[in-house]
Scaffold this motif. Structure first.
Motif, PDB file in Angstrom:
ATOM      1  N   TYR A  27      -3.448   5.280   1.080  1.00 51.17           N
ATOM      2  CA  TYR A  27      -3.955   5.485   2.437  1.00 51.17           C
ATOM      3  C   TYR A  27      -4.758   6.782   2.526  1.00 51.17           C
ATOM      4  O   TYR A  27      -5.833   6.824   3.122  1.00 51.17           O
ATOM      5  CB  TYR A  27      -2.815   5.524   3.455  1.00 51.17           C
ATOM      6  N   ASN A  36       1.354   5.539   0.347  1.00 47.08           N
ATOM      7  CA  ASN A  36       0.815   6.621   1.186  1.00 47.08           C
ATOM      8  C   ASN A  36      -0.357   7.301   0.497  1.00 47.08           C
ATOM      9  O   ASN A  36      -1.321   7.704   1.151  1.00 47.08           O
ATOM     10  CB  ASN A  36       1.907   7.647   1.515  1.00 47.08           C
ATOM     11  N   GLN A  69      -7.275  -2.909   5.774  1.00 50.86           N
ATOM     12  CA  GLN A  69      -6.480  -1.692   5.901  1.00 50.86           C
ATOM     13  C   GLN A  69      -7.226  -0.635   6.709  1.00 50.86           C
ATOM     14  O   GLN A  69      -6.622   0.093   7.488  1.00 50.86           O
ATOM     15  CB  GLN A  69      -6.106  -1.135   4.520  1.00 50.86           C
ATOM     16  N   LEU A  82      -5.962   1.165  10.078  1.00 58.29           N
ATOM     17  CA  LEU A  82      -5.881   2.620  10.216  1.00 58.29           C
ATOM     18  C   LEU A  82      -6.889   3.178  11.227  1.00 58.29           C
ATOM     19  O   LEU A  82      -6.924   4.381  11.457  1.00 58.29           O
ATOM     20  CB  LEU A  82      -6.116   3.287   8.854  1.00 58.29           C
ATOM     21  N   TRP A 141       0.844  -1.187   0.000  1.00 54.98           N
ATOM     22  CA  TRP A 141       0.000   0.000   0.000  1.00 54.98           C
ATOM     23  C   TRP A 141       0.882   1.241   0.000  1.00 54.98           C
ATOM     24  O   TRP A 141       1.866   1.319   0.727  1.00 54.98           O
ATOM     25  CB  TRP A 141      -0.902   0.009   1.230  1.00 54.98           C
TER      26      TRP A 141
END
Length: 66
Positions: free
Chosen positions: A24, A21, A54, A58, A19
């Motif tokens: 994200y 940035n 994910q 997070l 993944w």
């Protein structure tokens, strides 16, 4: 006696992409916008399960938001 075939079913090769940035950031933005998981999955070219994992990592909500 008939000989049994020793062919195995072809399995799909699992390819894991790390993944970024940028991904994200986009995932967090989709979470705030409450975008459906199926739509995000198509955009990211990832499975809904991968997106949910994910999001859990997070600590953001994704999916069943009532």
């Amino acid at each position: 006696m008939a000989k049994k075939s020793s062919k195995k079913a072809a399995t799909k090769k699992i390819r894991r992409r790390p993944w970024t940035n940028e991904e994200y950031k986009k995932l967090k933005a989709h979470s705030k916008a409450r975008t459906p998981v199926a739509k995000i999955a198509k955009e990211f070219k990832r499975t809904p399960g991968a997106l949910r994992q994910q999001a859990l990592k997070l600590n953001i909500g994704l999916g069943h938001q009532r």
